[in-house]
Design an enzyme around this catalytic site. Structure first.
Site, PDB file in Angstrom:
ATOM      1  N   HIS A 140      -3.548  -9.718  -5.015  1.00  0.00           N
ATOM      2  CA  HIS A 140      -4.840  -9.446  -4.379  1.00  0.00           C
ATOM      3  C   HIS A 140      -5.898  -9.056  -5.406  1.00  0.00           C
ATOM      4  O   HIS A 140      -6.932  -8.504  -5.064  1.00  0.00           O
ATOM      5  CB  HIS A 140      -4.711  -8.338  -3.321  1.00  0.00           C
ATOM      6  CG  HIS A 140      -3.981  -8.781  -2.083  1.00  0.00           C
ATOM      7  ND1 HIS A 140      -3.674  -7.935  -1.042  1.00  0.00           N
ATOM      8  CD2 HIS A 140      -3.496  -9.985  -1.720  1.00  0.00           C
ATOM      9  CE1 HIS A 140      -3.023  -8.603  -0.099  1.00  0.00           C
ATOM     10  NE2 HIS A 140      -2.899  -9.850  -0.486  1.00  0.00           N
ATOM     11  N   CYS A 167     -21.715 -17.249 -14.136  1.00  0.00           N
ATOM     12  CA  CYS A 167     -21.309 -17.588 -15.515  1.00  0.00           C
ATOM     13  C   CYS A 167     -19.842 -17.259 -15.806  1.00  0.00           C
ATOM     14  O   CYS A 167     -19.332 -17.597 -16.864  1.00  0.00           O
ATOM     15  CB  CYS A 167     -22.213 -16.887 -16.537  1.00  0.00           C
ATOM     16  SG  CYS A 167     -21.887 -15.103 -16.671  1.00  0.00           S
ATOM     17  N   ARG A 198      -4.644   0.195   6.551  1.00  0.00           N
ATOM     18  CA  ARG A 198      -4.223  -0.350   7.841  1.00  0.00           C
ATOM     19  C   ARG A 198      -3.738   0.738   8.785  1.00  0.00           C
ATOM     20  O   ARG A 198      -3.554   0.500   9.964  1.00  0.00           O
ATOM     21  CB  ARG A 198      -3.137  -1.415   7.644  1.00  0.00           C
ATOM     22  CG  ARG A 198      -3.734  -2.681   7.095  1.00  0.00           C
ATOM     23  CD  ARG A 198      -2.767  -3.839   7.035  1.00  0.00           C
ATOM     24  NE  ARG A 198      -3.432  -4.962   6.407  1.00  0.00           N
ATOM     25  CZ  ARG A 198      -3.576  -5.091   5.105  1.00  0.00           C
ATOM     26  NH1 ARG A 198      -3.058  -4.195   4.293  1.00  0.00           N
ATOM     27  NH2 ARG A 198      -4.226  -6.121   4.602  1.00  0.00           N
ATOM     28  N   SER A 257       5.780  -1.712   1.801  1.00  0.00           N
ATOM     29  CA  SER A 257       5.026  -2.776   2.469  1.00  0.00           C
ATOM     30  C   SER A 257       5.637  -3.044   3.831  1.00  0.00           C
ATOM     31  O   SER A 257       6.860  -3.096   3.972  1.00  0.00           O
ATOM     32  CB  SER A 257       5.047  -4.074   1.646  1.00  0.00           C
ATOM     33  OG  SER A 257       4.423  -5.114   2.375  1.00  0.00           O
ATOM     34  N   SER A 258       4.789  -3.195   4.834  1.00  0.00           N
ATOM     35  CA  SER A 258       5.297  -3.545   6.153  1.00  0.00           C
ATOM     36  C   SER A 258       5.598  -5.046   6.231  1.00  0.00           C
ATOM     37  O   SER A 258       6.090  -5.526   7.242  1.00  0.00           O
ATOM     38  CB  SER A 258       4.283  -3.150   7.223  1.00  0.00           C
ATOM     39  OG  SER A 258       3.025  -3.684   6.890  1.00  0.00           O
ATOM     40  N   ALA A 280       0.809  -1.225   0.000  1.00  0.00           N
ATOM     41  CA  ALA A 280       0.000   0.000   0.000  1.00  0.00           C
ATOM     42  C   ALA A 280       0.844   1.278   0.000  1.00  0.00           C
ATOM     43  O   ALA A 280       0.449   2.284  -0.582  1.00  0.00           O
ATOM     44  CB  ALA A 280      -0.929  -0.003   1.216  1.00  0.00           C
ATOM     45  N   ASP A 308      -5.069  -1.234  -7.215  1.00  0.00           N
ATOM     46  CA  ASP A 308      -5.438   0.072  -7.788  1.00  0.00           C
ATOM     47  C   ASP A 308      -5.041   0.278  -9.249  1.00  0.00           C
ATOM     48  O   ASP A 308      -5.290   1.339  -9.804  1.00  0.00           O
ATOM     49  CB  ASP A 308      -4.862   1.192  -6.917  1.00  0.00           C
ATOM     50  CG  ASP A 308      -3.343   1.059  -6.725  1.00  0.00           C
ATOM     51  OD1 ASP A 308      -2.647   0.586  -7.639  1.00  0.00           O
ATOM     52  OD2 ASP A 308      -2.858   1.427  -5.634  1.00  0.00           O
ATOM     53  N   CYS A 343     -18.881 -12.252 -12.597  1.00  0.00           N
ATOM     54  CA  CYS A 343     -20.116 -12.942 -12.243  1.00  0.00           C
ATOM     55  C   CYS A 343     -19.741 -14.328 -11.737  1.00  0.00           C
ATOM     56  O   CYS A 343     -19.104 -15.095 -12.452  1.00  0.00           O
ATOM     57  CB  CYS A 343     -21.031 -13.052 -13.457  1.00  0.00           C
ATOM     58  SG  CYS A 343     -22.489 -14.079 -13.149  1.00  0.00           S
TER      59      CYS A 343
HETATM   60 ZN    ZN Z   1     -23.427 -14.076 -15.287  1.00  0.00          ZN
END
Ligand code: ZN
Length: 266
Positions: free
Chosen positions: A137, A148, A53, A211-212, A41, A122, A145
């Site tokens: 992440h 599907c 955080r 990053s920590s 982050a 991001d 979806c």
């Molecule tokens: Zn769908």
């Protein structure tokens, strides 16, 4: 004198003569053949995206992400989930890469870095020009979806969110879409994690930025590089569990520190 302590004294003398700080990191990058960057982050903080955080900041100031941004919360009440998460999407959509993202992309362009592994969702590394990007992440770029497997891009999702107050839905099956980011309670995407593990295991240098290094399993990646004989370098504010293992640790603003490193490489 024991051989061991003699060697330690020799290493200390060699260290005192060697370049320090940004110059040392530039030297490590020049000599590495399979360097990998790992970001968290902190690399996006100069772009105006608070690290959720850090207590009391930004969008997360009055909510507990462990309660809101969970897969259970999404399944239980997708409309409520999106009322919160949609705001986060809209905020992230407007953000632009900063000089830290630009420096990292430039390192890859120059062949000094093989790939970037990021915990951020991001899209800013990609916007800055990073090509081999492993988003462990996920990313806000897509929403999916779960019925599907259809994928809907961010711009369309924002349109759908703007047109109503509930969850955006899949055009084919009217199921609520889920952002393609890892929610609390979800496993990390196995393909991205496999790629991250192999990059870390093969790396002769891992540069950790912003990053920590606290959140597992990503926090295990520097250990993998170290245990395989690779070097670690850390550019982050605050302590990390790997500080003692790092060849160089830069603790200033990430963008300023990386600009110094780029100046050394120029
Ligand atoms: Zn769908």
């Amino acid at each position: 004198m024991e051989a061991g302590s003699g060697r330690a004294a020799g290493t200390a003398a060699a260290r005192a003569a060697a370049p320090q700080g940004a110059a040392r990191l530039a030297e490590l990058l020049r000599s590495a053949e399979r360097a990998v960057v790992l970001t968290g982050a902190g690399v996006s903080v100069p772009s105006g995206i608070p690290d959720f955080r850090s207590p009391g900041t930004g969008l997360w100031a009055n909510v507990d992400p462990m309660k809101v941004a969970t897969i259970d919360a999404f399944r239980r009440d997708p409309d409520r989930f999106w009322r919160f998460y949609g705001e986060r999407f809209a905020t992230l959509h407007d953000r632009r890469p900063n000089p830290a993202h630009a420096a990292i992309a430039e390192l890859e362009r120059r062949g000094l870095v093989r790939a970037v592994i990021t915990q951020n969702v991001d899209r800013l590394h990609r916007a800055a020009g990073t090509r081999r990007l492993v988003e462990v992440h996920g990313s806000i770029e897509w929403s999916v979806c779960l019925r599907c497997g259809g994928r809907v891009g961010l711009d369309r999702v924002l349109e759908l969110l703007g047109g109503g107050d509930g969850a955006p839905e899949c055009a084919s099956c009217c199921e609520p879409l889920k952002p393609d980011v890892v929610l609390f309670g979800e496993l990390l995407p196995s393909r991205a994690m496999d790629e991250a593990w192999s990059l870390a295991g093969e790396a002769d240098l891992m540069l950790c930025v912003g990053s920590s290094l606290e959140v597992f399993p990503v926090a295990g990646l520097p250990g993998l590089t170290r245990d395989a004989g690779g070097r670690l370098a850390i550019v982050t504010q605050g302590a990390t569990a790997y500080d003692d293992d790092a060849e160089v640790k830069l603790s200033g603003d990430v963008a300023e520190e990386l600009e110094r490193v780029m100046a050394e490489l120029a």
